[in-house]
Each structure stands twice: as structure tokens, then as C-alpha cells.
Design an enzyme around this catalytic site. Structure first.
Site, short mmCIF file in Angstrom:
data_model
loop_
_atom_site.label_atom_id
_atom_site.label_comp_id
_atom_site.label_asym_id
_atom_site.label_seq_id
_atom_site.Cartn_x
_atom_site.Cartn_y
_atom_site.Cartn_z
N GLY A 143 51.67 8.57 -0.45
CA GLY A 143 52.60 9.68 -0.58
C GLY A 143 53.54 9.58 -1.76
O GLY A 143 53.17 9.14 -2.85
N ASP A 163 56.04 7.63 -2.19
CA ASP A 163 56.29 6.22 -2.52
C ASP A 163 55.27 5.74 -3.56
O ASP A 163 55.64 5.14 -4.60
CB ASP A 163 56.16 5.41 -1.21
CG ASP A 163 56.67 3.99 -1.31
OD1 ASP A 163 57.29 3.65 -2.35
OD2 ASP A 163 56.46 3.22 -0.36
N TYR A 197 54.72 10.07 8.06
CA TYR A 197 55.54 9.75 9.23
C TYR A 197 55.67 10.91 10.23
O TYR A 197 56.28 10.76 11.30
CB TYR A 197 56.92 9.23 8.82
CG TYR A 197 56.91 7.77 8.36
CD1 TYR A 197 55.73 7.02 8.35
CD2 TYR A 197 58.08 7.14 7.96
CE1 TYR A 197 55.72 5.69 7.93
CE2 TYR A 197 58.08 5.80 7.55
CZ TYR A 197 56.90 5.08 7.53
OH TYR A 197 56.91 3.77 7.13
N1 AR6 Z 1 57.11 14.51 -5.25
C1 AR6 Z 1 57.77 15.11 -4.23
N2 AR6 Z 1 57.33 15.06 -2.95
C2 AR6 Z 1 56.15 14.42 -2.72
C3 AR6 Z 1 55.41 13.78 -3.74
C4 AR6 Z 1 55.93 13.85 -5.06
N3 AR6 Z 1 55.31 13.28 -6.10
N4 AR6 Z 1 54.30 13.21 -3.18
C5 AR6 Z 1 54.34 13.48 -1.86
N5 AR6 Z 1 55.46 14.22 -1.59
P1 AR6 Z 1 55.37 10.80 2.52
P2 AR6 Z 1 56.94 9.73 4.76
C6 AR6 Z 1 55.92 14.76 -0.30
O1 AR6 Z 1 54.11 10.67 3.31
O2 AR6 Z 1 56.43 10.78 5.67
C7 AR6 Z 1 54.28 6.03 2.35
O3 AR6 Z 1 53.04 5.41 2.40
C8 AR6 Z 1 54.94 14.87 0.84
O4 AR6 Z 1 54.11 16.02 0.68
O5 AR6 Z 1 55.34 10.38 1.11
O6 AR6 Z 1 58.41 9.41 4.77
C9 AR6 Z 1 55.42 5.04 2.48
O7 AR6 Z 1 55.12 3.80 1.90
C10 AR6 Z 1 55.87 15.00 2.03
O8 AR6 Z 1 56.33 16.34 2.17
O9 AR6 Z 1 56.58 9.97 3.22
C11 AR6 Z 1 55.59 4.93 3.96
O10 AR6 Z 1 54.68 4.00 4.51
C12 AR6 Z 1 57.06 14.12 1.64
O11 AR6 Z 1 56.91 13.88 0.23
C13 AR6 Z 1 55.27 6.32 4.45
O12 AR6 Z 1 54.41 6.89 3.47
C14 AR6 Z 1 57.12 12.78 2.36
O13 AR6 Z 1 55.82 12.33 2.63
C15 AR6 Z 1 56.49 7.18 4.56
O14 AR6 Z 1 56.13 8.41 5.11
#
Ligand code: AR6
Length: 171
Positions: free
Chosen positions: A32, A34, A125
Site C-alpha cells: 500500500g 507504506d 487494514y
Molecule cells: N498515495 C496515497 N494513498 C495511497 C497510496 C499513495 N501512493 N497508495 C495507497 N494509498 P494501506 P492501511 C491508499 O493499505 O490500511 C501496509 O502494508 C490506499 O488506497 O496502504 O493502514 C503497511 O505496511 C488506502 O486508501 O494502509 C501495513 O502493514 C490508504 O492509502 C498496512 O499496509 C491506506 O491503505 C497498513 O494498512
């Protein structure tokens, strides 16, 4: 005066004092947002993360935040926070609010004026975005954060529309 902005965009392109990262408790990258932040920042960010001291095996507990340098990103800092896994907590809204609060408190403590934030917990998450948006915006509207310019980078038109609707409802 408005200090909260919502845009559809990639947070790794933000030009701000601090970029908030939705990390996990190991704080060494992942999928994601991260993964995207670590790829864009390069190895210096991973190195900075390794230097964060572990407490009880975790660099950052759920609902907390840690600050590091930002590698190649156009920011002074990355603030790593860990939102709740939605179905693992009895009160995920408390953990999510805490993740935003701790992140913004660290931004203030480090003299930041502008912060970019993602939709913490709304991806892997599993937090329902309508609920998450209400929690996030409620925290960001608090008086103590009035001096910060906060821009939410929401990934895709659908996510942006959900947050805009929460934003308008709460006004
Ligand atoms: N810019 C903005 N938003 C984004 C981007 C980006 N480049 N890429 C994804 N999103 P997530 P979580 C959005 O899964 O649910 C990781 O593996 C995405 O579409 O990134 O807090 C970490 O290491 C979504 O709406 O984070 C943890 O293990 C939002 O960002 C776990 O995922 C959050 O999605 C954390 O999960």
C-alpha cells in the site's frame, strides 16, 4: 480560514514539511501507501526506520507515531503511524483517532506547518472509509491543529468523494 484540503493524488508527490505514512508495528515498509513511500524515499528511509528503538518488539505500537528523516521525498520528515486493523479492535475508532492525534502532535513538536496524510487503515487494514473519514476529520478540526495545513491524499475519485461527503456533513 480553511486548513484542511482533500485531493485525489499520490502522497509520495507531496511537497510538505511532513508526510504521514500508514505503517505497521515493525515499521520497515510493506504494501500500500507504506510500500510506495519507501520506494519513493529510497534506502535512507529504511535505514532511519531501523534506527527507531523497539519497545516490546515494536518500533511503533498501534495508535502511536514515530518520526524519521524522509530520504528522497520532498519533505523534511516522514511520520510513521499505525492505524487499527478494523476487525481486531473492539474500539477501532479510538485507535484511529489516536494515530491521527499522535501524528499531528509530532508534526507540531517538530515545527511543521504543512502535513500530507493518507486514509490511514482504509486499505489492507479494512477500515470502512466513511467511518474513517469522520474520525480523521474530527481530529484534524481540533483547535490545537489550527496552525497546520493538512492535505489528505486520497487514492482515487471514489475515496475522495467519500471524504468530501464526510467533510461537508461535519461542517
Ligand atoms: N498515495 C496515497 N494513498 C495511497 C497510496 C499513495 N501512493 N497508495 C495507497 N494509498 P494501506 P492501511 C491508499 O493499505 O490500511 C501496509 O502494508 C490506499 O488506497 O496502504 O493502514 C503497511 O505496511 C488506502 O486508501 O494502509 C501495513 O502493514 C490508504 O492509502 C498496512 O499496509 C491506506 O491503505 C497498513 O494498512
Amino acid at each position: 480560514m480553511q486548513n484542511i484540503f482533500l485531493i485525489n493524488g499520490d502522497i509520495t508527490k507531496a511537497s510538505v514539511d511532513a508526510i504521514v505514512n500508514a505503517a505497521n508495528t515493525r515499521m520497515l515498509g510493506g504494501g500500500g501507501v507504506d510500500g510506495a513511500i519507501h520506494r519513493a524515499a529510497g534506502p535512507e528511509l529504511l535505514k532511519a526506520c531501523y534506527e527507531v528503538k523497539k519497545v516490546d518488539g515494536k518500533r511503533c505500537p498501534f495508535g502511536d507515531a514515530r518520526i524519521t528523516s524522509a530520504g528522497n521525498l520532498d519533505a523534511r520528515y516522514v511520520i510513521h503511524t499505525v492505524g487499527p486493523i478494523y476487525d481486531k479492535f473492539a474500539h477501532p475508532e479510538e485507535v484511529l483517532a489516536s494515530a491521527y492525534r499522535r501524528s499531528l502532535d509530532l508534526a507540531l513538536k517538530n515545527d511543521c506547518k504543512s502535513v500530507a496524510l493518507p486514509a490511514i487503515s482504509c486499505g489492507i487494514y479494512g477500515y470502512p472509509p466513511q467511518e474513517a473519514a469522520q474520525v480523521a476529520l474530527e481530529v484534524c478540526r481540533r483547535k490545537e491543529y489550527q496552525s497546520l495545513t493538512m492535505t489528505f491524499y486520497l487514492f482515487g475519485e471514489e475515496m475522495l468523494a467519500i471524504w468530501q461527503s464526510a467533510f461537508n456533513k461535519a461542517e
